[in-house]
Motif scaffolding. Structure first.
Motif, PDB file in Angstrom:
ATOM      1  N   UNK A 105       0.812  -1.209   0.000  1.00  0.00           N
ATOM      2  CA  UNK A 105       0.000   0.000   0.000  1.00  0.00           C
ATOM      3  C   UNK A 105       0.851   1.267   0.000  1.00  0.00           C
ATOM      4  N   UNK A 106       1.978   1.205   0.663  1.00  0.00           N
ATOM      5  CA  UNK A 106       2.864   2.371   0.722  1.00  0.00           C
ATOM      6  C   UNK A 106       4.275   1.959   0.311  1.00  0.00           C
ATOM      7  N   UNK A 107       5.053   2.961  -0.102  1.00  0.00           N
ATOM      8  CA  UNK A 107       6.462   2.767  -0.449  1.00  0.00           C
ATOM      9  C   UNK A 107       7.261   3.929   0.123  1.00  0.00           C
ATOM     10  N   UNK A 108       8.565   3.756   0.189  1.00  0.00           N
ATOM     11  CA  UNK A 108       9.432   4.850   0.612  1.00  0.00           C
ATOM     12  C   UNK A 108       9.847   5.651  -0.611  1.00  0.00           C
ATOM     13  N   UNK A 109       9.675   6.955  -0.536  1.00  0.00           N
ATOM     14  CA  UNK A 109      10.089   7.848  -1.609  1.00  0.00           C
ATOM     15  C   UNK A 109      10.771   9.049  -0.968  1.00  0.00           C
ATOM     16  N   UNK A 110      12.040   9.205  -1.285  1.00  0.00           N
ATOM     17  CA  UNK A 110      12.841  10.292  -0.719  1.00  0.00           C
ATOM     18  C   UNK A 110      12.771  10.293   0.803  1.00  0.00           C
ATOM     19  N   UNK A 167      10.415   9.254   2.740  1.00  0.00           N
ATOM     20  CA  UNK A 167       9.067   9.365   3.301  1.00  0.00           C
ATOM     21  C   UNK A 167       8.215   8.202   2.821  1.00  0.00           C
ATOM     22  N   UNK A 168       7.302   7.782   3.679  1.00  0.00           N
ATOM     23  CA  UNK A 168       6.346   6.753   3.295  1.00  0.00           C
ATOM     24  C   UNK A 168       5.187   7.421   2.561  1.00  0.00           C
ATOM     25  N   UNK A 169       4.946   6.984   1.326  1.00  0.00           N
ATOM     26  CA  UNK A 169       3.886   7.562   0.495  1.00  0.00           C
ATOM     27  C   UNK A 169       3.027   6.442  -0.084  1.00  0.00           C
ATOM     28  N   UNK A 170       1.851   6.813  -0.537  1.00  0.00           N
ATOM     29  CA  UNK A 170       0.994   5.836  -1.214  1.00  0.00           C
ATOM     30  C   UNK A 170       1.701   5.301  -2.448  1.00  0.00           C
ATOM     31  N   UNK A 171       1.616   4.019  -2.648  1.00  0.00           N
ATOM     32  CA  UNK A 171       2.232   3.356  -3.784  1.00  0.00           C
ATOM     33  C   UNK A 171       1.323   3.508  -5.006  1.00  0.00           C
ATOM     34  N   UNK A 172       1.761   4.175  -6.071  1.00  0.00           N
ATOM     35  CA  UNK A 172       0.926   4.315  -7.272  1.00  0.00           C
ATOM     36  C   UNK A 172       0.520   2.961  -7.852  1.00  0.00           C
ATOM     37  N   UNK A 173       1.373   1.952  -7.737  1.00  0.00           N
ATOM     38  CA  UNK A 173       1.028   0.614  -8.233  1.00  0.00           C
ATOM     39  C   UNK A 173      -0.125   0.022  -7.435  1.00  0.00           C
ATOM     40  N   UNK A 174      -0.146   0.306  -6.129  1.00  0.00           N
ATOM     41  CA  UNK A 174      -1.255  -0.173  -5.297  1.00  0.00           C
ATOM     42  C   UNK A 174      -2.558   0.528  -5.683  1.00  0.00           C
ATOM     43  N   UNK A 175      -2.497   1.836  -5.879  1.00  0.00           N
ATOM     44  CA  UNK A 175      -3.700   2.595  -6.254  1.00  0.00           C
ATOM     45  C   UNK A 175      -4.269   2.050  -7.563  1.00  0.00           C
TER      46      UNK A 175
END
Length: 138
Positions: free
Chosen positions: A98-103, A105-113
């Protein structure tokens, strides 16, 4: 020659099918070359795009009842394959995190969306293809 279906990310804007690199090369008007999987992926992205319908009511002549499963499945199966959704039904397309690390920070994963959107589209398709007695049992 039979066409091969290449896996792609689920999207209602995803192509109905994708030809293999070999089939593109076999086209009489093709000047493309396919020397690597990356070349094939680039060529596959050039194929036509068709949106997925939000309802199957106009595509399925028969709704699922307690005694017509084979007929219902035979008309649903080609749609699942052509829109690259069969993996949602057979379990081969797994849910991404559901989430991934980006820079950092934990953010919503576009692949999950995208996965969730397609999962819900397919759920709507299946529900719309059920007769009322079958739907009441789901």
């Amino acid at each position: 020659a039979s066409s091969s279906i290449s896996p792609l990310l689920p999207s209602p804007c995803a192509p109905l099918y994708k030809l293999s690199c070999v089939e593109i090369m076999a086209s009489p008007n093709s000047s493309a070359t396919c020397d690597s999987p990356q070349d094939a992926a680039l060529l596959n992205n050039l194929l036509p795009i068709a949106p997925a319908p939000t309802s199957l009511q106009h595509l399925l002549a028969v709704k699922l009842t307690s005694d017509n499963y084979m007929l219902w499945e035979n008309q649903l199966q080609p749609l699942l394959v052509s829109y690259n959704l069969k993996g949602f039904v057979d379990g081969t397309r797994t849910r991404p995190p559901e989430t991934i690390l980006s820079e950092g920070k934990e953010v919503l994963n576009p692949a999950y969306i995208e996965w969730l959107r397609m999962d819900q589209l397919l759920l709507g398709w299946i529900i719309s293809s059920l007769s009322e007695p079958v739907h009441s049992q789901v």
